[in-house]
Motif scaffolding. Sequence first.
Motif, PDB file in Angstrom:
ATOM      1  N   TYR A 185       0.835  -1.205   0.000  1.00  0.00           N
ATOM      2  CA  TYR A 185       0.000   0.000   0.000  1.00  0.00           C
ATOM      3  C   TYR A 185       0.872   1.260   0.000  1.00  0.00           C
ATOM      4  O   TYR A 185       0.599   2.212  -0.745  1.00  0.00           O
ATOM      5  CB  TYR A 185      -0.927  -0.009   1.212  1.00  0.00           C
ATOM      6  N   ARG A 186       1.902   1.277   0.816  1.00  0.00           N
ATOM      7  CA  ARG A 186       2.774   2.453   0.873  1.00  0.00           C
ATOM      8  C   ARG A 186       3.524   2.655  -0.444  1.00  0.00           C
ATOM      9  O   ARG A 186       3.652   3.784  -0.936  1.00  0.00           O
ATOM     10  CB  ARG A 186       3.766   2.292   2.025  1.00  0.00           C
ATOM     11  N   ARG A 187       4.013   1.556  -1.015  1.00  0.00           N
ATOM     12  CA  ARG A 187       4.729   1.682  -2.288  1.00  0.00           C
ATOM     13  C   ARG A 187       3.787   2.130  -3.401  1.00  0.00           C
ATOM     14  O   ARG A 187       4.159   2.938  -4.268  1.00  0.00           O
ATOM     15  CB  ARG A 187       5.378   0.347  -2.641  1.00  0.00           C
ATOM     16  N   THR A 188       2.536   1.625  -3.389  1.00  0.00           N
ATOM     17  CA  THR A 188       1.556   2.055  -4.382  1.00  0.00           C
ATOM     18  C   THR A 188       1.200   3.521  -4.189  1.00  0.00           C
ATOM     19  O   THR A 188       0.915   4.230  -5.172  1.00  0.00           O
ATOM     20  CB  THR A 188       0.296   1.183  -4.288  1.00  0.00           C
ATOM     21  N   ALA A 189       1.207   3.999  -2.955  1.00  0.00           N
ATOM     22  CA  ALA A 189       0.972   5.426  -2.717  1.00  0.00           C
ATOM     23  C   ALA A 189       2.066   6.274  -3.365  1.00  0.00           C
ATOM     24  O   ALA A 189       1.789   7.351  -3.903  1.00  0.00           O
ATOM     25  CB  ALA A 189       0.896   5.692  -1.215  1.00  0.00           C
ATOM     26  N   THR A 216      10.974  11.653  -1.665  1.00  0.00           N
ATOM     27  CA  THR A 216      10.760  10.429  -0.888  1.00  0.00           C
ATOM     28  C   THR A 216      10.119   9.340  -1.746  1.00  0.00           C
ATOM     29  O   THR A 216      10.506   8.168  -1.680  1.00  0.00           O
ATOM     30  CB  THR A 216       9.871  10.727   0.324  1.00  0.00           C
ATOM     31  N   ALA A 217       9.135   9.709  -2.551  1.00  0.00           N
ATOM     32  CA  ALA A 217       8.489   8.726  -3.428  1.00  0.00           C
ATOM     33  C   ALA A 217       9.483   8.146  -4.430  1.00  0.00           C
ATOM     34  O   ALA A 217       9.471   6.938  -4.712  1.00  0.00           O
ATOM     35  CB  ALA A 217       7.314   9.371  -4.154  1.00  0.00           C
ATOM     36  N   LEU A 218      10.346   8.967  -4.965  1.00  0.00           N
ATOM     37  CA  LEU A 218      11.350   8.476  -5.916  1.00  0.00           C
ATOM     38  C   LEU A 218      12.335   7.528  -5.240  1.00  0.00           C
ATOM     39  O   LEU A 218      12.741   6.515  -5.828  1.00  0.00           O
ATOM     40  CB  LEU A 218      12.095   9.659  -6.542  1.00  0.00           C
ATOM     41  N   LYS A 219      12.730   7.833  -4.006  1.00  0.00           N
ATOM     42  CA  LYS A 219      13.658   6.952  -3.293  1.00  0.00           C
ATOM     43  C   LYS A 219      13.017   5.594  -3.008  1.00  0.00           C
ATOM     44  O   LYS A 219      13.674   4.555  -3.122  1.00  0.00           O
ATOM     45  CB  LYS A 219      14.098   7.615  -1.985  1.00  0.00           C
ATOM     46  N   VAL A 220      11.748   5.581  -2.625  1.00  0.00           N
ATOM     47  CA  VAL A 220      11.067   4.316  -2.361  1.00  0.00           C
ATOM     48  C   VAL A 220      10.966   3.487  -3.639  1.00  0.00           C
ATOM     49  O   VAL A 220      11.188   2.267  -3.627  1.00  0.00           O
ATOM     50  CB  VAL A 220       9.674   4.579  -1.766  1.00  0.00           C
ATOM     51  N   CYS A 221      10.644   4.110  -4.740  1.00  0.00           N
ATOM     52  CA  CYS A 221      10.569   3.382  -6.016  1.00  0.00           C
ATOM     53  C   CYS A 221      11.937   2.861  -6.428  1.00  0.00           C
ATOM     54  O   CYS A 221      12.056   1.742  -6.957  1.00  0.00           O
ATOM     55  CB  CYS A 221       9.992   4.287  -7.095  1.00  0.00           C
ATOM     56  N   ILE A 273      -3.048  -0.707 -14.084  1.00  0.00           N
ATOM     57  CA  ILE A 273      -4.373  -0.815 -13.468  1.00  0.00           C
ATOM     58  C   ILE A 273      -4.430  -0.150 -12.096  1.00  0.00           C
ATOM     59  O   ILE A 273      -5.505  -0.094 -11.490  1.00  0.00           O
ATOM     60  CB  ILE A 273      -4.799  -2.288 -13.335  1.00  0.00           C
ATOM     61  N   ASP A 274      -3.298   0.338 -11.591  1.00  0.00           N
ATOM     62  CA  ASP A 274      -3.269   0.883 -10.231  1.00  0.00           C
ATOM     63  C   ASP A 274      -3.979   2.222 -10.120  1.00  0.00           C
ATOM     64  O   ASP A 274      -4.668   2.490  -9.140  1.00  0.00           O
ATOM     65  CB  ASP A 274      -1.821   1.015  -9.748  1.00  0.00           C
ATOM     66  N   GLY A 275      -3.826   3.097 -11.101  1.00  0.00           N
ATOM     67  CA  GLY A 275      -4.446   4.401 -11.005  1.00  0.00           C
ATOM     68  C   GLY A 275      -3.728   5.295 -10.010  1.00  0.00           C
ATOM     69  O   GLY A 275      -2.563   5.070  -9.651  1.00  0.00           O
ATOM     70  N   VAL A 276      -4.427   6.332  -9.540  1.00  0.00           N
ATOM     71  CA  VAL A 276      -3.843   7.295  -8.607  1.00  0.00           C
ATOM     72  C   VAL A 276      -4.549   7.308  -7.262  1.00  0.00           C
ATOM     73  O   VAL A 276      -4.050   7.910  -6.310  1.00  0.00           O
ATOM     74  CB  VAL A 276      -3.860   8.723  -9.214  1.00  0.00           C
ATOM     75  N   GLN A 277      -5.700   6.654  -7.130  1.00  0.00           N
ATOM     76  CA  GLN A 277      -6.463   6.710  -5.887  1.00  0.00           C
ATOM     77  C   GLN A 277      -6.009   5.670  -4.861  1.00  0.00           C
ATOM     78  O   GLN A 277      -6.374   5.773  -3.695  1.00  0.00           O
ATOM     79  CB  GLN A 277      -7.951   6.507  -6.185  1.00  0.00           C
ATOM     80  N   ASN A 278      -5.271   4.642  -5.297  1.00  0.00           N
ATOM     81  CA  ASN A 278      -4.807   3.581  -4.402  1.00  0.00           C
ATOM     82  C   ASN A 278      -5.991   2.905  -3.703  1.00  0.00           C
ATOM     83  O   ASN A 278      -6.024   2.740  -2.483  1.00  0.00           O
ATOM     84  CB  ASN A 278      -3.814   4.129  -3.373  1.00  0.00           C
ATOM     85  N   ILE A 279      -6.956   2.460  -4.510  1.00  0.00           N
ATOM     86  CA  ILE A 279      -8.174   1.823  -3.993  1.00  0.00           C
ATOM     87  C   ILE A 279      -7.937   0.320  -3.916  1.00  0.00           C
ATOM     88  O   ILE A 279      -7.380  -0.288  -4.830  1.00  0.00           O
ATOM     89  CB  ILE A 279      -9.382   2.132  -4.895  1.00  0.00           C
ATOM     90  N   TRP A 280      -8.389  -0.276  -2.815  1.00  0.00           N
ATOM     91  CA  TRP A 280      -8.315  -1.723  -2.613  1.00  0.00           C
ATOM     92  C   TRP A 280      -9.715  -2.235  -2.321  1.00  0.00           C
ATOM     93  O   TRP A 280     -10.551  -1.523  -1.757  1.00  0.00           O
ATOM     94  CB  TRP A 280      -7.370  -2.070  -1.461  1.00  0.00           C
ATOM     95  N   ILE A 281      -9.969  -3.490  -2.686  1.00  0.00           N
ATOM     96  CA  ILE A 281     -11.262  -4.108  -2.487  1.00  0.00           C
ATOM     97  C   ILE A 281     -11.124  -5.212  -1.449  1.00  0.00           C
ATOM     98  O   ILE A 281     -10.233  -6.059  -1.549  1.00  0.00           O
ATOM     99  CB  ILE A 281     -11.839  -4.643  -3.824  1.00  0.00           C
ATOM    100  N   ILE A 282     -11.964  -5.173  -0.423  1.00  0.00           N
ATOM    101  CA  ILE A 282     -11.906  -6.122   0.695  1.00  0.00           C
ATOM    102  C   ILE A 282     -13.031  -7.137   0.509  1.00  0.00           C
ATOM    103  O   ILE A 282     -14.200  -6.766   0.339  1.00  0.00           O
ATOM    104  CB  ILE A 282     -12.049  -5.395   2.038  1.00  0.00           C
ATOM    105  N   LYS A 283     -12.665  -8.429   0.556  1.00  0.00           N
ATOM    106  CA  LYS A 283     -13.623  -9.496   0.276  1.00  0.00           C
ATOM    107  C   LYS A 283     -13.577 -10.540   1.384  1.00  0.00           C
ATOM    108  O   LYS A 283     -12.492 -10.921   1.825  1.00  0.00           O
ATOM    109  CB  LYS A 283     -13.296 -10.197  -1.056  1.00  0.00           C
TER     110      LYS A 283
END
Length: 723
Positions: A220-224, A273-278, A348-358
């Motif tokens: 989740y953090r990396r996708t952010a 910070t985002a560039l360093k994580v990537c 498919i990730d987009g920019v909202q970082n949405i996850w679906i819980i099932k």
Amino acid sequence: MRVNVSMEAAGFGQSVHLSQDGQQPTDGCHSLRPDTTRAEVKVILPALHPEGLRTAKALADKAVKMHKVFSVQGPYPVIRAALRARGWVEQRFHCSKQQHQSSESRFSSNDASYSDEETSDNVEKEQDTDRLHNLMSRLVRNEMVYFYWTNRRDAINTNNLQKEQIVNHFAKAASFTTKAGLCVNLRNLHWFDSADPDTFFPRCYRLAAKDERHAFIEDYRRTACTSLLKFIVEQDKDIQSKGTAHNIQNVQDQRKQKKQELKQLALSQLIDTALKVCQEYLESLEHSDIDASQEASQTLTQEEWAEFVKSYYLVVHGGAQIKSSNNFVSCCKAMLQRLEKVSPQLSIDGVQNIWIIKPGAKSRGRGIKCAKRLDQILRLVDVDPVVIKDSKWVVQKYIEQPLLVHGTKFDVRQWFLVTDWNPLTVWFYKKCYVRFSTQPYSLDTLDSSVHLCNNSIQKHLRPSQQRHRGIPADNMWLDNQFRAFLASQDREALWETVVVPGMKKAVIHALQTAQDLVESRKNTFELYGADFMLGQDLHPWLIEINASPTMAPSTSVTAHLCAAVQEDTLRVVLDRRGDRTANTGDFQLIYKQVSVEVPQYIGINLLVRGVTIKRPCPLPPLRPSYHLAAKRRGLHKEKDPAPERVTPLPKMLLRRAGLRNNSSEALPSPPPPPLEACGPKQVELTLNLPTRVNKPVPFNRASQFEVLSSRRAEVSNVCLDNI
């Protein structure tokens, strides 16, 4: 008013109760269709003639002789009609009221809902109005059933079946028909094939497992971070396309608050910070971080991550207005291009970082929710401790950029048939159908009416007025209608080159990972329904696989296709048993594995083989010198022993005796004792020494010399006596 009409004369052995409107009440297992009228029932009431009885008995005897007795549980009129047309006779499936109630309770639980059937469909809604078939069913009530078709896997115990009996469910198939099972098994795909599951299955985690929960938080953090980079690039595109600053619509008071909070935020530090994580993620994929220490490999601490995610919410979710420089945009584009080469799900990730819980073991969209904040996701899962204990919650990356039809989200229901697990034999149905949502697609709301396309959910909703008029009211399309839509966009060729091959590969890979877990049995088959989402490039993404897919004719689309797939299933299962060239309808054999020889079990046969281990020789104990010398002489008896040299007396004793330690004045040494006397035997010398002296005794050198001489003489005499 209620009329009781006895049908015992017809051989039914039961009574039919008719209400005033001519309908028969439900008895717990069977019920009449709502459209059954009194006129239709009156045709059934007269008893059979003797000629009809003889015909029924002849047909029943022939079916028993040819092993054509079947039993069906559930509302499957197509299966019944197709089997009867092949000369099969039905034996009514016995279902007590208690079993029916327990079946309903299982469908409402969290653990056993692997089926895609509707709960209302479990109650059989049809009545056989043919007197001849009812009578034949009565005649074969005590015969062996050779074909079972049920809507529940646990309705038949396959361990009690004989070899020639056919059943439509495999045992232990929940390893890939549940969301949790599919999530775990696809991680082992590298043991079966060289394919990468991230290319067709959105990444998924079980939040009840501690290691997977930690992996999800990292994902989740990396996708952010990647979402922030995408947001900067997309904002720059909007600015260039519009020629004005990009303003995100939001409530005015919230926007002012976000802008005030953003004044304290250093955008350059956030992007850095985002560039360093990537960059760290890319190095981990190249295994260049192996030699780095754990402290050095952690880019941010927990407090820094919390601050970064909070700032990310302000920029992306909060709708705050920011100004980005060209330097930032170029760095973000370069990093996204590098990530696109190694991350197949970046599109498919987009920019909202949405996850679906099932819920991991439910079907028909029950309990599914979407969330975009990390704390919300974890809180949704932690609210049910029972489900957490059973490890049934899964969280999966939501496809934020799917292919849309007239601005509406849809998914694809695809059937496939497994007739054997060793060798693995898979049949793919050539036709499918598309299910639409009732609301236009939007990420501004996470309501199920927008993001879930299950018919069990959408059929209870009214289509939105803003939805395109090209979407039908029943929310379904045949596959040829969807292909016509692709043709209008000059993309029809992608259906045969991208969509269909991608769905076939995803199905085969999912079955390969479960091959060792499913209990294989000959004369067993199972029909499955797979749900796919299509990306903007028409690449198919496997969402889930359902056992016992619904065959209810809920719309005109399913009424046509579901009947066809049931008929073609019987063609593959029954017709090909006698004729390998028989017509299989629209089922296509896409995979047949090489058969694996299984050794025959002949009982327990234990055999232990081994070699003796030599005991290591311990060190010899410390012994007096004369013991060691005697042992050596005993081992080498054939050699003459060398004369033993007598050790002279100590100087102190010689001085006390008044003698000098020289050759002329030395005491004469007696001859050495024989080997036999001193070798194997041990000589004990007892010295009677005083333990207490009352008064000092004057020392006399002469007397001391005499004592020593006498003691030496005693030793010599003992050796001579032994000889």
